[in-house]
Design a protein around this motif. Structure first.
Motif, short mmCIF file in Angstrom:
data_model
loop_
_atom_site.label_atom_id
_atom_site.label_comp_id
_atom_site.label_asym_id
_atom_site.label_seq_id
_atom_site.Cartn_x
_atom_site.Cartn_y
_atom_site.Cartn_z
N LEU A 140 0.82 -1.20 0.00
CA LEU A 140 0.00 0.00 0.00
C LEU A 140 0.85 1.25 0.00
O LEU A 140 0.59 2.22 -0.72
CB LEU A 140 -0.93 0.00 1.21
N VAL A 141 1.91 1.27 0.81
CA VAL A 141 2.77 2.45 0.88
C VAL A 141 3.45 2.68 -0.46
O VAL A 141 3.55 3.83 -0.93
CB VAL A 141 3.80 2.30 2.01
N ALA A 142 3.93 1.61 -1.11
CA ALA A 142 4.54 1.76 -2.43
C ALA A 142 3.53 2.32 -3.43
O ALA A 142 3.86 3.19 -4.25
CB ALA A 142 5.08 0.42 -2.90
N TYR A 143 2.31 1.82 -3.35
CA TYR A 143 1.26 2.32 -4.24
C TYR A 143 1.04 3.81 -4.01
O TYR A 143 0.92 4.59 -4.96
CB TYR A 143 -0.02 1.53 -3.96
N ARG A 144 0.96 4.23 -2.74
CA ARG A 144 0.72 5.65 -2.44
C ARG A 144 1.89 6.52 -2.89
O ARG A 144 1.70 7.66 -3.33
CB ARG A 144 0.46 5.83 -0.95
N VAL A 145 3.13 6.03 -2.76
CA VAL A 145 4.29 6.81 -3.19
C VAL A 145 4.21 7.07 -4.69
O VAL A 145 4.39 8.20 -5.16
CB VAL A 145 5.61 6.07 -2.83
N VAL A 146 3.94 6.02 -5.47
CA VAL A 146 3.83 6.19 -6.91
C VAL A 146 2.65 7.08 -7.26
O VAL A 146 2.73 7.97 -8.12
CB VAL A 146 3.72 4.81 -7.61
N GLN A 147 1.52 6.86 -6.59
CA GLN A 147 0.32 7.64 -6.88
C GLN A 147 0.56 9.13 -6.63
O GLN A 147 0.23 9.98 -7.47
CB GLN A 147 -0.83 7.13 -6.01
N GLU A 148 1.13 9.47 -5.49
CA GLU A 148 1.34 10.88 -5.15
C GLU A 148 2.35 11.54 -6.07
O GLU A 148 2.17 12.68 -6.51
CB GLU A 148 1.79 10.99 -3.69
N THR A 149 3.45 10.83 -6.37
CA THR A 149 4.47 11.43 -7.22
C THR A 149 3.99 11.63 -8.65
O THR A 149 4.32 12.63 -9.30
CB THR A 149 5.75 10.58 -7.20
N LEU A 150 3.19 10.70 -9.16
CA LEU A 150 2.63 10.89 -10.49
C LEU A 150 1.62 12.04 -10.49
O LEU A 150 1.53 12.79 -11.49
CB LEU A 150 1.96 9.61 -10.98
N THR A 151 0.87 12.19 -9.41
CA THR A 151 -0.04 13.33 -9.31
C THR A 151 0.74 14.64 -9.33
O THR A 151 0.36 15.60 -10.02
CB THR A 151 -0.86 13.24 -8.00
N ASN A 152 1.85 14.70 -8.58
CA ASN A 152 2.67 15.90 -8.58
C ASN A 152 3.27 16.18 -9.96
O ASN A 152 3.41 17.34 -10.37
CB ASN A 152 3.79 15.77 -7.54
N ALA A 153 3.63 15.10 -10.67
CA ALA A 153 4.17 15.29 -12.01
C ALA A 153 3.12 15.93 -12.92
O ALA A 153 3.43 16.82 -13.73
CB ALA A 153 4.63 13.96 -12.58
N LEU A 154 1.86 15.49 -12.81
CA LEU A 154 0.80 16.08 -13.61
C LEU A 154 0.56 17.55 -13.24
O LEU A 154 0.29 18.38 -14.10
CB LEU A 154 -0.50 15.29 -13.41
N LYS A 155 0.65 17.85 -11.95
CA LYS A 155 0.33 19.19 -11.48
C LYS A 155 1.47 20.18 -11.75
O LYS A 155 1.23 21.33 -12.13
CB LYS A 155 0.03 19.16 -9.98
#
Length: 386
Positions: free
Chosen positions: A292-307
């Protein structure tokens, strides 16, 4: 079967009264045992007198009010004190005099209001009793009355100490409960941030792109399909969060697993972000919360990349082994630190990731890359159920 259960229920409802009523009855009965007669508390030195009807009343007045010492501590002490005064003035000196110490401890531990006034009234009543006993008795020295008063004050102090200890424990439990609620709210806020921000950001980017594709129906349909799929993924992740908050809500797995990382990368590509995804190694048999933590790390960083770096090349590398999961996400564009003033950046995302990784005993780094861009690295130990 119903009999013992009903007795247990009555005992539970009675609280400490269930303990003190038997004590009162035992003390009342023991006061009439021949071997214990006239061997109780003695103040003032009056000669022992045989029991009569008034002795029975005095013993009952000292013992039976103990049953209500929790709900009515002041009333219990008053009645016990009256019985004790009659006991001493008449020279019965029964074992029931021990009930006075129990009543004083109860008042010290249970009385919530008018404590000082109660202490003053009790002291005044004791002084009056001491003067009467001194006049009726053989004239014992005042030090005997003072010593007995100090013993009574000590029992009051024991009750007061118990009360302060109980209040301190209740305050500690309240603080622990408040800290637990605060931590739970923070955890829920992190989950909502991770789930909502990622999908909504992707949907906004995809919807903005669709505005410029009206002349290309095929690409417009593809973009709107991506918006739909992202919205469905958001609903699914919100259901996972509801499962986390309410275990009886559904039967789906409560947390996303690392196998969905490729889906995250694909969703981000559909939003217009070029993403290179690499996943290596064999996942641990029991990764615990690391997935779950790995999933959240990837999810948040990809969101930041989009933003913050929309359109810049983004690379995601995930490596699994038996002991840990390593995640590295880099982008060629500026990161959150460089774009902190942009609307929508709460600063909660990276801080939440660091806290998640720290809880599992891992390492987390986020900052500018020496060659430009922004990079996030996380080493997440596997197997922890935290």
């Amino acid at each position: 079967m119903n009999g013992p259960r009903r007795l247990r229920e009555l005992w539970r409802r009675s609280g400490t009264t269930g303990w003190y009523l038997p004590l009162a009855l035992v003390l009342f009965a023991a006061s009439f045992l021949p071997v214990l007669r006239s061997n109780g508390t003695e103040v003032g030195g009056l000669p022992n007198r045989p029991y009569d009807a008034l002795a029975v009343a005095a013993i009952a007045l000292q013992c039976l009010p103990l049953a209500g010492r929790r709900r009515w501590p002041a009333v219990s002490l008053t009645l016990v004190s009256l019985g004790f005064a009659v006991d001493q003035l008449r020279g019965y000196h029964s074992l029931a005099g021990a009930a006075l110490a129990v009543a004083l401890v109860s008042v010290g531990s249970r009385l919530e209001h008018h404590r000082r006034a109660t202490a003053i009234l009790f002291t005044t009543a004791y002084v009056s009793l001491a003067v009467a006993l001194h006049q009726l008795g053989p004239g014992d020295p005042p030090s005997e009355f003072v010593t007995f008063y100090l013993l009574l004050a000590l029992t009051w102090a024991v009750g007061t100490w118990y009360r302060s200890t109980r209040i301190a424990e209740a305050e500690h439990r309240r603080r622990v409960a408040e800290d637990t609620r605060t931590a739970e709210r923070a955890r829920i806020a992190r989950e909502l941030h991770d789930v909502v921000t990622h999908h909504v950001t992707a949907m906004v980017v995809q919807a903005e792109a669709a505005r410029y594709l009206t002349a290309a129906p095929d690409r417009l349909d593809q973009s709107l399909t991506a918006v739909t799929e992202t919205g469905r993924a958001a609903i699914t992740d919100l259901r996972h969060l509801l499962d986390l908050l309410d275990p009886g809500h559904g039967t789906e797995p409560r947390t996303p697993h690392a196998g969905r990382l490729l889906t995250l990368a694909e969703q981000t590509r559909q939003a217009g972000q070029p993403v290179e995804f690499t996943e290596e190694g064999t996942p641990a048999r029991s990764a615990g919360s690391a997935d779950l933590v790995a999933y959240r790390v990837v999810q948040e960083t990809l969101t930041n990349a989009l933003k913050y770096a929309q359109g810049s090349r983004t690379s995601v590398r995930v490596h699994h082994d038996e002991k840990e999961i390593t995640v590295e996400v880099g982008t060629d564009g500026p990161g959150p630190k460089a774009q902190g003033a942009l609307p929508g950046g709460s600063g909660r995302g990276l801080a939440g990731l660091r806290e998640r990784v720290d809880v599992l005993g891992g390492d987390f780094h986020a900052g500018p890359h020496p060659d430009g861009g922004f990079v996030v690295r996380a080493r997440i130990p596997a197997g922890s159920p935290s």
